[in-house]
Write an enzyme that holds these catalytic residues in place. Structure first.
Site, short mmCIF file in Angstrom:
data_model
loop_
_atom_site.label_atom_id
_atom_site.label_comp_id
_atom_site.label_asym_id
_atom_site.label_seq_id
_atom_site.Cartn_x
_atom_site.Cartn_y
_atom_site.Cartn_z
N LYS A 192 0.84 -1.20 0.00
CA LYS A 192 0.00 0.00 0.00
C LYS A 192 0.88 1.25 0.00
CE LYS A 192 -3.52 2.35 2.72
NZ LYS A 192 -4.35 2.33 3.91
N GLU B 149 10.88 -4.56 4.07
CA GLU B 149 11.00 -5.96 3.66
C GLU B 149 10.59 -6.13 2.20
OE1 GLU B 149 9.42 -4.77 6.30
OE2 GLU B 149 9.46 -6.15 8.01
N GLY C 271 -4.54 -2.09 5.20
CA GLY C 271 -3.79 -3.24 4.68
C GLY C 271 -4.43 -4.56 5.05
N ARG C 272 -4.84 -4.71 6.29
CA ARG C 272 -5.37 -6.00 6.74
C ARG C 272 -6.80 -6.26 6.26
NH1 ARG C 272 -4.03 -2.55 10.69
NH2 ARG C 272 -5.61 -1.68 12.07
N GLU D 198 -3.64 -6.43 15.21
CA GLU D 198 -3.25 -5.10 14.71
C GLU D 198 -4.44 -4.15 14.82
OE1 GLU D 198 0.16 -4.69 11.67
OE2 GLU D 198 -1.60 -4.21 10.50
N HIS E 182 -2.85 -32.98 18.73
CA HIS E 182 -1.67 -33.76 19.13
C HIS E 182 -0.53 -32.85 19.53
CE1 HIS E 182 -3.67 -37.43 17.84
NE2 HIS E 182 -4.21 -36.65 16.92
N LYS F 25 10.00 -0.25 13.52
CA LYS F 25 10.52 0.12 12.20
C LYS F 25 11.55 1.24 12.37
CE LYS F 25 6.25 -0.69 9.55
NZ LYS F 25 5.20 -0.05 8.78
O1 F6P Z 1 2.79 -4.13 9.88
C1 F6P Z 1 2.38 -2.84 9.62
C2 F6P Z 1 1.82 -2.71 8.26
O2 F6P Z 1 1.70 -1.36 8.06
C3 F6P Z 1 0.49 -3.44 8.08
O3 F6P Z 1 -0.57 -2.74 8.58
C4 F6P Z 1 0.47 -3.61 6.60
O4 F6P Z 1 -0.47 -4.55 6.20
C5 F6P Z 1 1.90 -4.03 6.35
O5 F6P Z 1 2.66 -3.25 7.24
C6 F6P Z 1 2.39 -3.84 4.94
O6 F6P Z 1 2.30 -2.51 4.53
P1 F6P Z 1 2.40 -2.12 3.03
O7 F6P Z 1 1.26 -2.76 2.29
O8 F6P Z 1 2.33 -0.64 2.98
O9 F6P Z 1 3.71 -2.63 2.49
#
Ligand code: F6P
Length: 547
Positions: free
Chosen positions: A202, A208, A263-264, A349, A380, A508
């Site tokens: 987003k 990452e 995002g979620r 979150e 199990h 972060k």
């Molecule tokens: O973990 C924090 C967060 O901002 C989430 O809310 C989001 O889904 C994820 O990082 C990834 O963010 P982006 O889609 O901006 O890479």
């Protein structure tokens, strides 16, 4: 919140604590039907929760007083209910079945949603049919989604849940972790000339994801040659179109997201592109339709029959009034293996907060932690702890009834196990029956008592069972929307803003100087604590020394 309401709920909680589930069942022959909800072929049984029908009535009154109906209207109509970021929350518009206008800042968002869906449809069809080619003219046969959190968990869960070996399509893999092992394992079976990467972010600033996207570009360049334009191997899904363009993704290959989708909650947007590629756009549309049906139910069903509302209330009751600090979700469906991970982000979150929307500390315990694993595997592993451990926790059993790929009587075994576990948590294994049974084997005295004590299961451990007919796209869409709205209701009852995530930012920010220290030996900021400084020094030394 009116001052008399918590007292009423506290009274109910006191009464429930003073009794057992077995007694509640014995006292009320109608309990199983009074505390079950039906929605089409679904049955949601919360008769095994530690509440009386009167407690549920009190909870429903509380929901009314807390303005759940008002907030629900505000959610669907695009009011800025994400107060700390001043944003509307409109994932429901993404699956709206009609084109009724939903306006943000005076502009209807539906035309843009429909245009994006048409682009998803065209792109997924081009990839599935082999029309979409890589830089060397080879058809795309493998797709790797690079994204993390909401840009990974939803589409990964759905692709996994709906995977069907009998209907071949492009292979779809997911890379989320910055751990290089994730990317290298994912790429091992693929060839650069036929692999396409979807960079889903987003913000298009997530460390990452950007690191993995760069690694993908290097892998392509290494495989195809440095002079080859690797542009045809990338698609972007983002609300930050300029950043995706700057990365080198062609404008016609960037699909939009919007500020008003968290995002979620984003799998219903172009973030769901891997689903359409792996299974077909029609499957994705069916997922949206199932979610839309749950939206309509949530908006219109009377409170007492409203699945997300009642489940949200029961969850809040368990955490806030009965004091359970955890919640365990066990899907009895191997295909739902990623459900606990998805729900962790969705629930924790969204509602893992200590202050209310206006900044005041919460007046009681907040959202419970959440974890789980598929049944029967979990039986199990941690079910021992669920049955006899010292920290009882509520369990949610999610059970699709009909197998998509039946094998002998295995679905019967699966469903029977789910129901038996819920039964065992309720009934337990009382000492008296055990004593009689073991005495019959010749045990006596202290040996008998120790054997009884080791075998007693206290029972009285609450659970909810969600039975759904099968795990097709429609029912899965409805299930995920059910959990979204349940989370929304829980957030309203807790009085938190479910749509921001400021807590994630701290880690972060702190990672940046540590990356410089570990990577280049840069000095740590003066305020770094001694423990972290020592760990950095040790890690740097060992990392530099090789294997
Ligand atoms: O973990 C924090 C967060 O901002 C989430 O809310 C989001 O889904 C994820 O990082 C990834 O963010 P982006 O889609 O901006 O890479």
């Amino acid at each position: 919140m009116s001052p008399s309401v918590p007292e009423t709920l506290a009274d109910h909680a006191r009464r429930v604590r003073a009794t057992t589930l077995r007694e509640l069942f014995a006292r009320d022959p109608d309990r199983a039907s009074a505390l079950a909800l039906h929605w089409g072929d679904w049955r949601v049984d919360f008769a095994k929760e530690r509440l009386a029908p009167a407690s549920l009535e009190a909870l429903l009154r509380h929901a009314e007083a807390a303005g759940v109906a008002h907030w629900t209207r505000a959610l669907f109509t695009g009011e800025r209910i994400n107060l700390s970021e001043q944003r509307p929350v409109l994932h429901t518009a993404l699956r709206q079945p009609d084109d009724a206008s939903v306006s943000v800042d005076g502009a209807d968002v539906l035309p843009e949603i429909r245009a994006t869906q048409r682009r998803m449809q065209a792109l997924s069809a081009a990839i599935r049919s082999g029309v979409r080619k890589g830089a060397t003219g080879a058809p795309i046969g493998a797709v790797v989604n690079i994204g993390i959190g909401g840009s990974d968990l939803g589409p990964r869960l759905v692709c996994d849940a709906l995977a069907d070996a009998a209907r071949p399509g492009p292979q779809v893999a997911f890379v989320s972790n910055v751990d290089p092992e994730h990317m290298s394992r994912a790429l091992a079976p693929f060839r650069p000339e036929s692999t396409l990467f979807i960079v889903t972010s987003k913000t298009f600033t997530t460390q990452e994801t950007l690191a993995n996207a760069k690694a993908a570009r290097s892998w392509l360049a290494a495989g195809l040659g440095p002079s080859v334009d690797v542009g045809p191997h990338f698609v972007g899904v983002t609300a930050n179109v300029p950043a995706a363009r700057a990365f080198g993704i062609a404008p016609h290959d960037v699909l939009p997201m919007w500020d008003w989708v968290g995002g979620r909650y984003s799998l219903w947007s172009a973030v769901g592109l891997p689903i359409a590629i792996a299974r077909s756009y029609d499957t994705f549309a069916s997922l949206l339709a199932g979610a839309a049906a749950m939206d309509a139910h949530f908006r219109t069903a009377p409170a007492r029959e409203n699945l997300p509302l009642v489940l949200g209330l029961v969850g809040w009751w368990n955490a806030r009034w009965l004091g359970y600090p955890q919640r365990v979700v066990v899907p009895y469906a191997h295909a739902l293996g990623r459900l606990p991970a998805f729900l962790q982000q969705l629930s924790l979150e969204s509602n893992g907060k200590s202050v209310s929307r206006d900044g005041a500390p919460l007046d009681g315990p907040g959202a419970p932690s959440l974890w789980g694993e598929v049944g029967t595997d979990g039986q199990h592993a941690f079910f021992q702890w669920l049955h006899q451990g010292t920290h009882p926790v509520p369990v949610e059993f999610v059970v699709p009834l009909r197998a998509r790929h039946p094998l002998a009587n295995q679905q019967t075994l699966l469903v029977a196990n789910a129901l038996a576990q819920a039964q065992a948590l309720l009934a337990g294994r009382p000492a008296e029956a055990l004593r009689a049974e073991l005495a019959g084997t010749g045990l006596a005295g202290a040996v008998l008592e120790a054997a009884v004590a080791a075998r007693v299961c206290p029972g009285n451990r609450p659970s909810t069972t969600i039975l759904l007919p099968t795990l097709d796209a429609w029912n899965l869409g409805a299930l995920l929307a059910l959990y979204e709205h349940r989370t929304f209701v829980e957030g309203l009852l807790l009085t938190v803003n479910s749509f921001d995530q400021w807590g994630v930012e701290l880690g972060k920010t702190l990672a940046t100087p540590l990356i410089a220290a570990l990577g280049d030996g840069a000095a740590l900021p003066a305020e770094t604590d001694a423990s972290t400084a020592a760990l950095v020094a040790h890690a740097r030394q060992v990392m530099a020394s090789g294997d």
